[in-house]
Scaffold this motif. Sequence first.
Motif, short mmCIF file in Angstrom:
data_model
loop_
_atom_site.label_atom_id
_atom_site.label_comp_id
_atom_site.label_asym_id
_atom_site.label_seq_id
_atom_site.Cartn_x
_atom_site.Cartn_y
_atom_site.Cartn_z
N ARG A 194 0.90 -1.15 0.12
CA ARG A 194 -0.05 0.04 -0.06
C ARG A 194 0.73 1.29 0.12
NH1 ARG A 194 -5.09 -0.89 3.04
NH2 ARG A 194 -5.77 -3.07 2.51
N GLU A 195 1.93 1.15 0.53
CA GLU A 195 2.98 2.37 0.47
C GLU A 195 4.48 2.06 -0.10
OE1 GLU A 195 3.65 3.33 4.68
OE2 GLU A 195 1.59 3.70 4.97
N PHE A 196 5.08 3.06 -0.60
CA PHE A 196 6.16 2.71 -1.28
C PHE A 196 7.47 3.30 -0.51
CE2 PHE A 196 3.01 2.75 -4.57
CZ PHE A 196 3.39 1.63 -5.44
N THR A 197 8.74 2.64 -0.54
CA THR A 197 9.53 2.84 0.54
C THR A 197 11.05 3.21 -0.09
OG1 THR A 197 10.04 0.55 0.82
CG2 THR A 197 8.72 1.99 2.58
N PHE A 198 11.08 2.97 -1.51
CA PHE A 198 12.22 3.08 -2.08
C PHE A 198 12.54 4.95 -2.35
CE2 PHE A 198 9.20 2.71 -5.34
CZ PHE A 198 9.09 3.53 -6.01
N PRO A 199 13.81 5.21 -2.58
CA PRO A 199 14.08 6.47 -2.62
C PRO A 199 13.76 7.13 -4.16
CG PRO A 199 16.28 5.27 -2.63
CD PRO A 199 15.21 4.21 -2.29
N TYR A 200 13.00 8.17 -4.06
CA TYR A 200 12.89 8.99 -5.22
C TYR A 200 13.26 10.38 -5.29
CZ TYR A 200 8.17 9.87 -2.88
OH TYR A 200 7.35 10.16 -1.88
N ILE A 201 13.20 11.11 -6.40
CA ILE A 201 13.35 12.38 -6.54
C ILE A 201 12.32 12.98 -7.19
CG2 ILE A 201 15.21 14.12 -7.75
CD1 ILE A 201 17.06 11.79 -8.11
N LEU A 202 11.77 14.18 -6.65
CA LEU A 202 10.87 15.08 -6.95
C LEU A 202 11.63 16.16 -7.93
CD1 LEU A 202 8.40 15.25 -4.09
CD2 LEU A 202 8.21 13.74 -5.77
N GLU A 203 11.30 16.21 -9.07
CA GLU A 203 11.94 17.03 -9.95
C GLU A 203 10.87 18.16 -10.42
OE1 GLU A 203 13.75 14.61 -12.82
OE2 GLU A 203 15.57 14.36 -11.97
N GLY A 204 10.83 19.36 -9.81
CA GLY A 204 10.10 20.42 -10.40
C GLY A 204 9.99 21.54 -9.28
N THR A 205 9.01 22.82 -9.38
CA THR A 205 9.16 23.94 -8.78
C THR A 205 8.87 23.46 -7.37
OG1 THR A 205 6.66 24.34 -9.07
CG2 THR A 205 8.30 25.10 -10.89
N ILE A 206 9.01 24.43 -6.27
CA ILE A 206 8.68 24.33 -5.10
C ILE A 206 7.01 24.19 -4.83
CG2 ILE A 206 8.34 25.47 -2.89
CD1 ILE A 206 10.99 26.97 -3.57
N PHE A 207 6.40 25.01 -5.56
CA PHE A 207 4.88 24.58 -5.58
C PHE A 207 4.58 23.11 -6.12
CE2 PHE A 207 0.61 24.50 -7.56
CZ PHE A 207 -0.02 25.17 -6.59
N GLN A 208 4.89 22.59 -7.08
CA GLN A 208 4.64 21.24 -7.63
C GLN A 208 5.22 20.35 -6.58
OE1 GLN A 208 7.09 21.25 -11.19
NE2 GLN A 208 5.22 21.97 -12.57
N LYS A 209 6.43 20.40 -5.93
CA LYS A 209 6.69 19.51 -5.09
C LYS A 209 5.88 19.58 -3.87
CE LYS A 209 11.78 19.71 -6.16
NZ LYS A 209 13.03 20.19 -5.86
N ASN A 210 5.34 20.73 -3.43
CA ASN A 210 4.36 20.67 -2.25
C ASN A 210 3.10 19.87 -2.52
OD1 ASN A 210 6.01 22.36 -0.67
ND2 ASN A 210 4.98 24.21 -1.35
N VAL A 211 2.59 20.14 -4.02
CA VAL A 211 1.29 19.41 -4.11
C VAL A 211 1.91 17.82 -4.30
CG1 VAL A 211 -0.05 18.89 -6.10
CG2 VAL A 211 0.63 21.40 -5.72
N TRP A 212 2.87 17.54 -4.88
CA TRP A 212 3.07 16.06 -5.00
C TRP A 212 3.16 15.46 -3.44
CZ3 TRP A 212 7.30 17.65 -8.91
CH2 TRP A 212 6.71 17.82 -10.08
N ASN A 213 3.94 16.26 -2.50
CA ASN A 213 4.06 15.67 -1.22
C ASN A 213 2.53 15.61 -0.62
OD1 ASN A 213 6.94 15.17 -0.79
ND2 ASN A 213 7.29 17.51 -0.74
N ALA A 214 1.76 16.41 -0.92
CA ALA A 214 0.39 16.49 -0.30
C ALA A 214 -0.23 15.21 -0.97
CB ALA A 214 -0.36 17.78 -0.39
N LEU A 215 -0.04 14.84 -2.04
CA LEU A 215 -0.59 13.82 -2.78
C LEU A 215 -0.42 12.52 -2.04
CD1 LEU A 215 -0.16 14.48 -6.50
CD2 LEU A 215 -2.47 14.63 -5.12
N THR A 216 0.79 12.37 -1.54
CA THR A 216 1.17 11.17 -0.93
C THR A 216 0.36 10.98 0.54
OG1 THR A 216 3.23 12.26 0.42
CG2 THR A 216 3.68 11.29 -1.65
N GLY A 217 -0.36 12.07 1.04
CA GLY A 217 -1.31 11.71 2.14
C GLY A 217 -2.60 11.38 1.98
N ILE A 218 -2.85 11.15 0.69
CA ILE A 218 -4.09 10.68 0.36
C ILE A 218 -3.80 9.08 0.60
CG2 ILE A 218 -6.05 10.11 -1.03
CD1 ILE A 218 -5.38 12.91 -2.49
N LEU A 219 -4.40 8.43 1.25
CA LEU A 219 -4.01 6.93 1.89
C LEU A 219 -4.56 6.14 0.72
CD1 LEU A 219 -4.82 7.17 5.81
CD2 LEU A 219 -2.57 7.25 4.34
N TYR A 220 -4.04 4.78 0.54
CA TYR A 220 -4.75 3.85 -0.23
C TYR A 220 -6.11 3.64 -0.15
CZ TYR A 220 -4.20 -1.11 -2.11
OH TYR A 220 -4.24 -1.95 -2.76
#
Length: 158
Positions: free
Chosen positions: A64-90
């Motif tokens: 249900r969750e992923f634990t491998f390392p990944y890189i977010l490549e984008g603007t600060i705003f995009q990274k904030n959005v993508w980090n927030a998306l990870t808060g939507i649970l399975y």
Amino acid sequence: MSELYKLDYESPIGVIEISGTNDAISSIMFAERDIKINIMQEQTPQVLAECFSQLDEYFKGERREFTFPYILEGTIFQKNVWNALTGILYANTGSYKDIAVSIGNEKAIRAVGSANGRNKLSIVIPCHRIIGSNGKLTGYAGGLWRKEWLLQHERNFN
């Protein structure tokens, strides 16, 4: 800059191309082709092999969750959005407005939608879990049929 490696995973909804370095995954995208062209070999970096394995577990309903390392490549705003998306649970969903509110910018609904569409880490950054405020499916770079499949898959294993 580190060398970029690619590896294909054959999922139930099409080939997924995994890209990354020796240290982290940078992209997990649906490839619009029917055949795998990159296969795991001895020199495949461990992080790509781990991503492949975790995607396989996800599609088998074992992860249900992923634990491998990944890189977010984008603007600060995009990274904030993508980090927030990870808060939507399975097996859950949210809306663009939910994400805008969660990052403290509730008027940025369209910008959130745009950032969502630029997500390069399909499934891991779960943009497929975003639906319209009216409860209907909204756009998905991998195609609405894949979004619907992923949401149903998660409900089946919840």
